[in-house]
Structure formats: structure tokens, C-alpha cells
Design a protein around this motif. Structure first.
Motif, PDB file in Angstrom:
ATOM      1  N   ARG A  63      42.429  34.524  26.685  1.00  0.00           N
ATOM      2  CA  ARG A  63      42.436  35.941  27.058  1.00  0.00           C
ATOM      3  C   ARG A  63      41.078  36.290  27.681  1.00  0.00           C
ATOM      4  O   ARG A  63      40.286  37.045  27.115  1.00  0.00           O
ATOM      5  CB  ARG A  63      42.763  36.796  25.839  1.00  0.00           C
ATOM      6  N   PHE A  64      40.828  35.729  28.854  1.00  0.00           N
ATOM      7  CA  PHE A  64      39.502  35.834  29.460  1.00  0.00           C
ATOM      8  C   PHE A  64      39.178  37.253  29.906  1.00  0.00           C
ATOM      9  O   PHE A  64      38.024  37.682  29.859  1.00  0.00           O
ATOM     10  CB  PHE A  64      39.380  34.872  30.638  1.00  0.00           C
ATOM     11  N   ALA A  65      40.174  37.994  30.370  1.00  0.00           N
ATOM     12  CA  ALA A  65      39.899  39.365  30.814  1.00  0.00           C
ATOM     13  C   ALA A  65      39.457  40.227  29.640  1.00  0.00           C
ATOM     14  O   ALA A  65      38.490  40.989  29.744  1.00  0.00           O
ATOM     15  CB  ALA A  65      41.136  39.962  31.478  1.00  0.00           C
ATOM     16  N   GLN A  66      40.147  40.101  28.507  1.00  0.00           N
ATOM     17  CA  GLN A  66      39.748  40.867  27.332  1.00  0.00           C
ATOM     18  C   GLN A  66      38.404  40.383  26.798  1.00  0.00           C
ATOM     19  O   GLN A  66      37.560  41.182  26.394  1.00  0.00           O
ATOM     20  CB  GLN A  66      40.820  40.775  26.237  1.00  0.00           C
ATOM     21  N   ALA A  67      38.185  39.080  26.798  1.00  0.00           N
ATOM     22  CA  ALA A  67      36.894  38.548  26.356  1.00  0.00           C
ATOM     23  C   ALA A  67      35.760  39.099  27.220  1.00  0.00           C
ATOM     24  O   ALA A  67      34.704  39.483  26.712  1.00  0.00           O
ATOM     25  CB  ALA A  67      36.917  37.019  26.416  1.00  0.00           C
ATOM     26  N   ARG A  68      35.983  39.152  28.522  1.00  0.00           N
ATOM     27  CA  ARG A  68      34.955  39.673  29.424  1.00  0.00           C
ATOM     28  C   ARG A  68      34.692  41.151  29.151  1.00  0.00           C
ATOM     29  O   ARG A  68      33.528  41.586  29.119  1.00  0.00           O
ATOM     30  CB  ARG A  68      35.394  39.487  30.882  1.00  0.00           C
ATOM     31  N   ALA A  69      35.754  41.918  28.938  1.00  0.00           N
ATOM     32  CA  ALA A  69      35.589  43.345  28.682  1.00  0.00           C
ATOM     33  C   ALA A  69      34.822  43.580  27.387  1.00  0.00           C
ATOM     34  O   ALA A  69      33.920  44.424  27.313  1.00  0.00           O
ATOM     35  CB  ALA A  69      36.956  44.029  28.627  1.00  0.00           C
ATOM     36  N   VAL A  70      35.159  42.820  26.348  1.00  0.00           N
ATOM     37  CA  VAL A  70      34.477  42.950  25.052  1.00  0.00           C
ATOM     38  C   VAL A  70      33.009  42.540  25.176  1.00  0.00           C
ATOM     39  O   VAL A  70      32.110  43.206  24.646  1.00  0.00           O
ATOM     40  CB  VAL A  70      35.206  42.094  23.995  1.00  0.00           C
ATOM     41  N   GLY A 115      32.121  28.955  38.672  1.00  0.00           N
ATOM     42  CA  GLY A 115      32.855  29.435  39.824  1.00  0.00           C
ATOM     43  C   GLY A 115      34.304  29.735  39.566  1.00  0.00           C
ATOM     44  O   GLY A 115      35.026  30.164  40.469  1.00  0.00           O
ATOM     45  N   MET A 116      34.801  29.490  38.324  1.00  0.00           N
ATOM     46  CA  MET A 116      36.189  29.816  38.025  1.00  0.00           C
ATOM     47  C   MET A 116      36.407  31.310  38.152  1.00  0.00           C
ATOM     48  O   MET A 116      35.567  32.110  37.768  1.00  0.00           O
ATOM     49  CB  MET A 116      36.540  29.396  36.588  1.00  0.00           C
ATOM     50  N   GLY A 117      37.541  31.689  38.677  1.00  0.00           N
ATOM     51  CA  GLY A 117      37.858  33.102  38.806  1.00  0.00           C
ATOM     52  C   GLY A 117      38.303  33.695  37.490  1.00  0.00           C
ATOM     53  O   GLY A 117      38.712  32.989  36.581  1.00  0.00           O
ATOM     54  N   LEU A 118      38.223  35.010  37.380  1.00  0.00           N
ATOM     55  CA  LEU A 118      38.659  35.715  36.180  1.00  0.00           C
ATOM     56  C   LEU A 118      39.726  36.719  36.553  1.00  0.00           C
ATOM     57  O   LEU A 118      39.689  37.327  37.623  1.00  0.00           O
ATOM     58  CB  LEU A 118      37.478  36.448  35.524  1.00  0.00           C
ATOM     59  N   LEU A 119      40.674  36.899  35.648  1.00  0.00           N
ATOM     60  CA  LEU A 119      41.688  37.913  35.857  1.00  0.00           C
ATOM     61  C   LEU A 119      41.065  39.289  35.717  1.00  0.00           C
ATOM     62  O   LEU A 119      40.112  39.470  34.950  1.00  0.00           O
ATOM     63  CB  LEU A 119      42.809  37.746  34.833  1.00  0.00           C
ATOM     64  N   PRO A 120      41.563  40.289  36.403  1.00  0.00           N
ATOM     65  CA  PRO A 120      41.053  41.646  36.205  1.00  0.00           C
ATOM     66  C   PRO A 120      41.370  42.100  34.798  1.00  0.00           C
ATOM     67  O   PRO A 120      42.324  41.665  34.171  1.00  0.00           O
ATOM     68  CB  PRO A 120      41.831  42.475  37.239  1.00  0.00           C
ATOM     69  N   SER A 121      40.539  42.993  34.276  1.00  0.00           N
ATOM     70  CA  SER A 121      40.735  43.491  32.916  1.00  0.00           C
ATOM     71  C   SER A 121      42.072  44.203  32.790  1.00  0.00           C
ATOM     72  O   SER A 121      42.498  44.937  33.672  1.00  0.00           O
ATOM     73  CB  SER A 121      39.608  44.465  32.548  1.00  0.00           C
ATOM     74  N   LEU A 122      42.741  43.955  31.651  1.00  0.00           N
ATOM     75  CA  LEU A 122      44.024  44.600  31.390  1.00  0.00           C
ATOM     76  C   LEU A 122      43.845  45.970  30.770  1.00  0.00           C
ATOM     77  O   LEU A 122      44.782  46.746  30.677  1.00  0.00           O
ATOM     78  CB  LEU A 122      44.855  43.722  30.444  1.00  0.00           C
ATOM     79  N   ALA A 123      42.653  46.259  30.275  1.00  0.00           N
ATOM     80  CA  ALA A 123      42.425  47.540  29.608  1.00  0.00           C
ATOM     81  C   ALA A 123      41.261  48.248  30.278  1.00  0.00           C
ATOM     82  O   ALA A 123      40.263  47.638  30.628  1.00  0.00           O
ATOM     83  CB  ALA A 123      42.115  47.318  28.132  1.00  0.00           C
ATOM     84  N   SER A 124      41.378  49.540  30.480  1.00  0.00           N
ATOM     85  CA  SER A 124      40.303  50.333  31.076  1.00  0.00           C
ATOM     86  C   SER A 124      39.573  51.082  29.975  1.00  0.00           C
ATOM     87  O   SER A 124      40.179  51.815  29.209  1.00  0.00           O
ATOM     88  CB  SER A 124      40.886  51.331  32.085  1.00  0.00           C
ATOM     89  N   ALA A 125      38.264  50.849  29.871  1.00  0.00           N
ATOM     90  CA  ALA A 125      37.495  51.512  28.826  1.00  0.00           C
ATOM     91  C   ALA A 125      37.439  53.013  29.074  1.00  0.00           C
ATOM     92  O   ALA A 125      37.448  53.472  30.203  1.00  0.00           O
ATOM     93  CB  ALA A 125      36.073  50.939  28.794  1.00  0.00           C
ATOM     94  N   VAL A 126      37.361  53.752  27.973  1.00  0.00           N
ATOM     95  CA  VAL A 126      37.217  55.198  28.067  1.00  0.00           C
ATOM     96  C   VAL A 126      35.821  55.533  27.553  1.00  0.00           C
ATOM     97  O   VAL A 126      35.555  55.449  26.365  1.00  0.00           O
ATOM     98  CB  VAL A 126      38.289  55.910  27.210  1.00  0.00           C
ATOM     99  N   ALA A 127      34.914  55.855  28.451  1.00  0.00           N
ATOM    100  CA  ALA A 127      33.542  56.121  28.069  1.00  0.00           C
ATOM    101  C   ALA A 127      33.416  57.493  27.437  1.00  0.00           C
ATOM    102  O   ALA A 127      34.171  58.408  27.765  1.00  0.00           O
ATOM    103  CB  ALA A 127      32.636  56.033  29.296  1.00  0.00           C
TER     104      ALA A 127
END
Length: 786
Positions: free
Chosen positions: A362-369, A16-28
Motif C-alpha cells: 500500500r505504497f500510496a497510503q504509506a507515502r501519505a502517512v 526511480g520506481m513510480g508511486l500510485l497517487p494517494s487514495l485519500a486526501s488529507a483534511v488540514a
């Protein structure tokens, strides 16, 4: 409490811990040019923190409604560049390192051929002779990478040694020793920079200490030097073209006698003219602000030598530069090897990134990766979208998914990818079933077969390496056990969990049985091969006419993964490490790139090998751990620009960059200060004695653990011979919390108090202090030494 119970409790505690929004936007692929947001305002220091006496005022200008002035200390090549406004100052230090190394004789006076051909790691033996290795001695023990750039490429040019880029861009731009890029050349304005000898004896660093902005100092006589700066434009909208800012200053006796600023390309009058200095500084303000924001989530650290914490921060900045959109994986940069898409799904790129970003908060980057890899590079059947899947890395992936859940509590993401996670675990079950169907007398019975190295698939007969490497089974055990421990908290069903745990138990018994039966105690030190049934040592196998036809090719990976998995009891783990150090498997205390021995050199494995270091820490082989750390920084990274090599020699050549190698030092620094082992939390376990002796603070704040965030602050007073420590405990209770106080060299702890009460230090060196637990409390420790 067993490991499974401990991990499951950790997952429930953090759910239930919150996550920060991603700092980087992927370019598909196929997306239009990514939008580039206006950079935030830079984080400024109070003006009172910088004394500008003696600085030279360079420019005054307006930027985004604010008046700025630029000041630079031109009295020394290390002088800071300070941009000031009414709100404060942006203080960009210019610390540099000599890329050419030192005047000290290399190799501690040993002949290169002797140390290269020796089975023992002679340099490691000498560097460890007095306990903790001396950092300066490790730094100067061999010519640093890129200090001997010969032979030149086919055009007679020195190879690139570093590169720049942006988060939003899809490519990078290489930078050469003289400061040129592929599109801009400072020698157009300063022909003296064509002097290869002057350029070879340059110093290099990064603006601000860690930001991905190249800074070079080319010495040109007494009190005279060229100051070269290059960084990528964070405001550029190009998808593949990297726009770059350049500034070259000729400094003579404290004065800037000539300054030339450029943007990306040479002049083409009248349409394209040189940029102004004011434009350069505007770009620099936005650059600094952008990178401050990108690294804001990183756990803050302060070390006696700031370059160490800067090196960790730079690694995360570099990862964002390398990954298109900050997210899509790249094993390398610039060249087809290794920036081609055929390497993008390489499992080590994913696992090293996820691990390092998690450890530094760096949870936001970890989540994005993580989301990107499970979405784009993991197939429905659990295989990876890459040419040569590596069996052990499937197990490590499962283990890191469990760590991600324990740290972040992000059940939503893992539930979204639940089917592919289950398929990954099932893939290993299928391989296990195949091994259990073998005759019991087969050397691979009950052990996981498959490639341990991706490159195996490139050879004419890849089946040669479809073998039961011990590392494959070890990381499979680790993956099954760790994912089994958290799966019920994620899915509400423990059926799969119990099945994976039973598998892990069966495989562990068989692995240990096979290993103990395969030890060669007739050799000194005792020897264990990378897979059962080998009749030659790995060095003997590699010494054959064509070592690429040996099943022991890539033994370094098999050993590193076996140790990283942490499934061996201490006696066997120590035996494996001693085997590597004594039979040609390490160089300067780091796992070697095991290949055919040659008197011309000996190689360091810049990536993968962090699993070996992790086991050194678990076994309290702290001096060896520190040697690994120092040697990796100074002998596997270029000096100042910190480009990490996949494999680095010890003769000064330029190694081939790969991103996983760049993530090694951040991991080792984090574990040095905060490390979880089974149910216990260890703090300051491998702090160098010299760091405490310096009297400077050692700080790591908000470091994530399975039990919540922790903080650590240490400082020694040499006059009073006292160590003061402050520990902020996590919100959930570990099995035990240990603080290690490694007194300065030649000293030992005399007495310790915790919150004013006498305490007893234990552990193998009688320097490990147990801390009482109170959720989120701050504990004060004081120790005397003498």
C-alpha cells in the motif's frame, strides 16, 4: 554480503520506481468541508458465480442509471446479501462469529488464579504440547474480549464494542452491542433488542467479510433472529458528524417479517421521516464501491480460511476510518482516551502504520502517512510533536525510512525531508555522546539513555525512567545501520553513512558486552533484565507495593524492542524469549502487559509486541509464532467486529482500542508468507500445517520486497500426499531465496523437485528448499510427503 551492502544495493535497485497517487486526501485543520467524490462503479462478480435459488427478492430500484435487484438468503443468519444488475453481482457475505465464545471450560481447566500467578506461561505450554497449536483450542481457551461487559458504565449502559466512519470524515461513531449508535436506536422499532441476555449471545461480523460495515445477529428463538446492519455514509460531506445507514430485519423461518431502515437519526415528522429500503441499498452500493477502491492497492491474498485475509484488509480499512481524511494520525477512536490530540504524534501509531502498509504494497497510503508525520509531527531538531518521545522509536523510524526507500524508490519525498531525517539520526548521536562521557564503571556507559515509554513524562519525576534500557540501544543500532546503508543512494554522499555505521558498530559492541555481563544464570531459565544492573526480576519489581515507582515499569516495551531490532546473536535472542516465557513475561505466548501480578487475571499486550513475534520467526520458533498469531486474533480482538485492544485481559472484558494493535495481525500474516531477513528472502516460512492439510490454496500476490515484487501459491493434495508450489521471483536477486514446505502434522518431506530437477531440503526441520534465481521468473516446486 554484509547487511549494509545488501541494503544499499536494494535502494539502488528500486530507485526511480513510480508511486500510485494517494487514495485519500488529507483534511488540514482550518480547511473547508472536504469534497466527496462520486464513488466509482463497484467491482462485480459474474452473475454465474452466485446461485440465487432459495434467496428472497427484496427490492428493485434505479441507481446512477442502472437497474438493480436485491436478493438475500434468509434461510440462515450467515446468508449472503446480493445486489444484482445487468453487469454482474455485488455479493456481500455475512460471515459472523459468536461474541460470547464457546461452551468449552475456559483456561483448559486450570484455575484462573493458578495460571495468573504462575511465572511460566502455563496456557502457552499446554497449547504448544503437540507442535503447531490448534487454532480452535486457542480460540476457546479464554472468554473473548467484550464477552463479559460488566460493570456497565455510569448510565447503566453496555459499552461500545466497535465503530464506523468514512475516509473523508474527521470523527467516528461508536456502535453498541444492541446495534445502536449515539444517534440512532433500533430498539425504538424492536423493543426486544433491549433484552441484555439475548444481545449478549449475539453473533457479529462485517458485510462482505472485511468492509467496515457492522453486521449483528441477535438470536430470538428457533428459526428467529434480528439481522442488524450499520455503516457510515461514504457520500456524506460532514466534517465531524458521522452519518450512518441502519437496517434491522426480524427474520422468522426464512422470511423477513419486518424491516426498518434508518438514516443517522430518529424520525421527526413531518420534516424527517424514515429512509426507504431502496435508499439504504443505494448507499450500500456506493459504500462497497468506495471501499473496494480504497483497498485496491493491497497485495491480494487467499487463505484456506478467508476470514484471515479479511482481517488483514479490514485493518487497513479501519485505519482509514480512524485517520481524519485518511491521513492524520489517531492512536484511538471515539473517546478522549485515545482519540485526543495529545496522542496524535505517538510514534507507535506512525511506525506500525508505515510498516504494515509497506508490507502489503500500500505504497500510496504509506507515502501519505510518512509525508504527514515528517511534515506535521517531526520538528526541525528531530524531536516529535508529542509529549513523551520514545528513544527506541527514533531508531525504528530510521529503519522504516530505509525500508520505504528500498521498496518504493521514492527519493523525492525523502530528499524533501532530508534535514529532519538527519536531525533524527543526530539526536541519537547526541544521546550516544552523553553515554560515552559517563565513567566506564557506570552501568549505562556507552548505552543510549532516555525514556522507552511515552507515559514516563506524566509522572512527578520522569528522570526515574531516563535510563539505559537495552531496547533503546538495540533499535538505535538498527536505525543507524539501515539508514546508513541507503543514504548514499539518496544523497550521493557517504560521509554521514560511514559516521552512523561506525556509531552503530561501537554501540553494538557495548550493548552485547553489557547484556552478557548482566545475565543471571542462577535462575532457571536464565534471566536478563530490561536494563543493566537490575537486582530484581521484573515480576519482583512489579510486585512491590507501588510498582509505578520502579525503573522496570513498562519492561514489556523494552524487551519487545530489543528483540525487534535483530541485533542479538541467536543464543542471546533465544535467552531473552525464554526469559520472558519463564518469568511471567508472556500470556498465551504474547508479551504480557507486565504489571503487578494478581490472581484475578493476566494481560496480553496488543500493540508493541509484534517485535517479539518477529524474532520468533527469525529463530524458527514457528509453533510459538503461530500461537502468537492465533492468540492475538482471538484474545486481543473482539469477535467478528475485530476491534483490537491496546491491552486485553483473558477474562472477557472490553479492552481499550488502539490503532497500532489493529496493525499487528496484518504484519504477522505477511511475514508468515513473505519475509526478508538480512540478504535472504523467505517464503511460506510459518504456514500452519493445518492450512496445507486443508487442500485449499494459499496465495499472496505482488508482495513487495527489497528486490521487487514476489508471488506465492501453495496447495497440498492429501490423496496423493503432494505439495505443489508456484513462486514468482523478484526482478533483483536476493542472497538466497528459500521456500519452506511444512508438511501436514505427522508427515515429513520425502523428496522435492524444482522445475523438474531434484532438490535437497535443508534448514532446522529439513523442509526448506533453495530456489534458483532468474529475474521475474516463475518457479514450480513439487514435493511428496509421508
Amino acid at each position: 554480503m554484509d547487511r549494509r551492502t545488501f541494503l544499499r544495493q536494494g535502494a539502488v535497485a528500486t530507485a526511480g520506481m513510480g508511486l500510485l497517487p494517494s487514495l485519500a486526501s488529507a483534511v488540514a485543520p482550518g480547511d473547508s468541508t472536504p469534497a466527496v467524490a462520486v464513488p466509482p462503479a463497484p467491482l462485480l462478480e459474474p452473475a454465474s458465480t452466485v446461485d440465487l435459488t432459495g434467496f428472497t427478492a427484496l427490492a428493485t430500484f434505479q441507481h446512477r442509471g442502472t437497474r438493480w435487484t436485491v436478493h438475500e438468503d434468509l434461510r440462515t443468519p450467515q446468508g449472503a446479501l446480493v445486489l444484482a444488475c445487468a453487469a454482474g453481482v455485488l455479493n456481500l457475505g455475512k460471515r459472523t462469529e459468536a461474541v460470547w465464545g464457546s461452551e468449552a471450560p475456559p483456561y483448559l481447566g486450570l484455575p484462573l488464579a493458578e495460571l495468573a500467578m504462575a511465572e511460566a506461561d502455563l496456557l502457552a505450554d499446554r497449547l504448544l504440547r503437540d507442535g503447531d497449536p490448534d487454532e480452535a483450542e486457542v480460540r476457546d481457551v479464554a472468554p473473548p474480549p467484550a464477552s463479559r461487559l460488566d460493570p456497565k458504565d455510569h448510565n447503566g449502559r453496555l459499552p461500545w464494542t466497535t465503530f464506523v466512519g468514512t475516509v473523508q470524515g474527521n470523527d467516528t461513531m461508536q456502535i453498541y452491542p444492541d446495534g445502536r449508535s449515539r444517534t440512532y436506536r433500533p430498539i425504538h422499532a424492536f423493543p426486544e433488542l433491549a433484552d441484555a441476555d439475548k444481545v449478549a449471545h449475539r453473533d457479529e461480523g462485517l458485510l462482505g467479510g472485511w468492509m467496515p460495515a457492522v453486521h449483528k445477529v441477535v438470536h430470538a428463538g428457533e428459526g428467529r433472529w434480528y439481522d442488524v446492519s450499520v455503516f457510515a455514509d461514504v457520500n456524506a460531506h460532514d466534517r465531524f458528524v458521522v452519518q450512518t445507514w441502519h437496517r434491522t430485519v426480524l427474520v422468522e423461518h426464512g422470511k423477513a417479517v419486518r424491516t426498518v431502515v434508518g438514516y443517522s437519526y430518529p424520525d421527526f415528522p413531518p420534516r424527517r421521516r424514515g429512509a426507504s429500503a431502496e435508499d439504504f441499498y443505494r448507499g450500500l452500493i456506493d459504500f462497497a464501491a468506495s471501499w473496494q477502491a480504497q483497498l485496491a492497492e493491497t497485495s491480494p491474498a487467499a487463505l484456506p480460511d478467508a476470514s484471515w485475509s479479511d482481517l488483514a484488509r479490514f485493518a487497513f480499512a479501519r485505519e482509514l476510518v480512524v485517520r481524519p481524511g485518511g491521513v492524520y494520525p489517531k492512536y484511538g477512536a471515539v473517546d478522549r482516551d485515545y482519540a485526543g490530540n495529545e496522542y496524535d504524534g505517538f510514534q507507535d501509531t506512525f511506525t506500525s502504520s508505515l510498516y504494515a502498509n509497506l508490507e502489503w504494497g500500500r505504497f500510496a497510503q504509506a507515502r501519505a502517512v510518512l509525508d504527514n508525520y515528517l511534515s506535521e509531527y517531526t520538528q526541525d531538531d528531530g524531536l516529535v510533536n508529542m509529549r513523551g518521545p520514545q528513544v527506541g522509536q527514533f531508531g525504528l523510524t530510521l529503519s522504516l525510512l530505509a525500508r520505504y526507500l528500498r521498496y518504493t524508490g521514492d527519493t523525492e519525498l525523502l530528499r524533501r525531508h532530508q534535514a529532519r531525517i538527519e536531525a533524527t539520526a543526530a539526536l541519537l548521536v547526541e544521546l550516544h555522546d552523553v553515554s560515552l562521557a559517563l565513567p566506564r564503571g557506570d552501568r549505562g556507559y556507552g548505552l543510549i539513555h532516555g525514556w522507552s515509554e511515552s507515559d514516563a513524562c506524566l509522572y512527578p519525576d520522569p528522570t526515574l525512567w531516563w535510563k539505559p534500557y537495552f531496547g533503546n540501544s538495540a533499535l538505535t543500532i538498527r536505525g543507524w545501520e539501515d539508514i546508513a546503508a541507503v543514504w548514499p543512494a539518496l544523497t550521493g554522499n557517504d560521509g554521514a553513512s560511514r559516521h552512523w555505521q561506525r556509531r552503530a558498530d561501537t554501540l553494538r559492541r557495548r550493548l552485547l558486552e553489557s547484556i552478557r555481563a548482566d545475565i543471571r544464570r542462577d535462575l532457571k531459565p536464565a534471566y536478563l533484565g530490561p536494563l543493566p544492573g537490575t537486582t530484581e526480576t521484573f515480576r519482583q519489581a512489579m510486585s512491590q507495593e507501588d510498582p509505578s515507582k520502579s525503573e522496570q515499569l513498562w519492561s514489556h516495551r523494552a524487551y519487545a524492542e530489543l528483540l525487534q531490532a535483530d541485533v542479538l546473536p541467536p543464543d542471546l535472542a533465544n535467552l531473552v524469549i525464554d526469559c520472558l516465557r519463564g518469568h511471567g513475561g508472556t500470556t498465551l505466548g504474547i508479551v504480557s502487559n507486565i504489571w503487578k501480578p494478581t490472581p484475578e487475571g493476566r494481560d496480553i499486550l496488543g500493540f508493541i509486541s509484534y517485535g517479539y513475534a518477529q524474532q520468533l520467526l527469525r529463530l524458527d520458533r514457528i509453533e510459538e509464532y503461530l500461537l502468537f498469531l492465533y492468540a492475538h486474533r482471538y484474545q486481543a480482538h473482539t469477535r467478528g467486529s475485530w476491534t483490537a485492544g491496546e491491552v486485553a485481559g483473558i477474562t472477557g472484558g472490553m479492552p481499550l482500542f488502539c490503532m497500532p494493535a489493529q496493525m499487528t495481525v496484518p504484519l504477522l500474516l505477511r511475514w508468515m508468507l513473505v519475509f526478508d531477513e538480512e540478504q535472504d528472502l523467505h517464503l511460506a516460512r510459518a504456514v500452519p500445517r493445518d492450512w496445507l492439510a486443508s487442500g485449499q490454496p494459499i496465495v499472496l500476490q505482488d508482495a513487495p520486497t527489497p528486490w521487487g515484487r514476489v508471488g506465492l501459491r501453495l496447495r497440498a493434495d492429501a490423496v496423493q500426499q503432494r505439495i505443489d508450489a508456484e513462486v514468482t521471483l523478484p526482478t533483483k536477486q536476493p542472497g538466497a531465496t528459500w521456500l519452506t514446505l511444512r508438511a501436514p502434522a505427522g508427515m515429513r518431506l520425502l523428496d522435492v523437485s524444482v522445475d523438474g530437477k531434484a532438490a535437497t531440503a535443508g534448514g532446522p526441520n529439513h523442509d526448506r528448499v533453495p530456489l534458483p534465481f532468474a529475474a521475474g521468473a516463475t518457479v514450480h516446486v513439487q514435493a511428496r510427503y509421508g
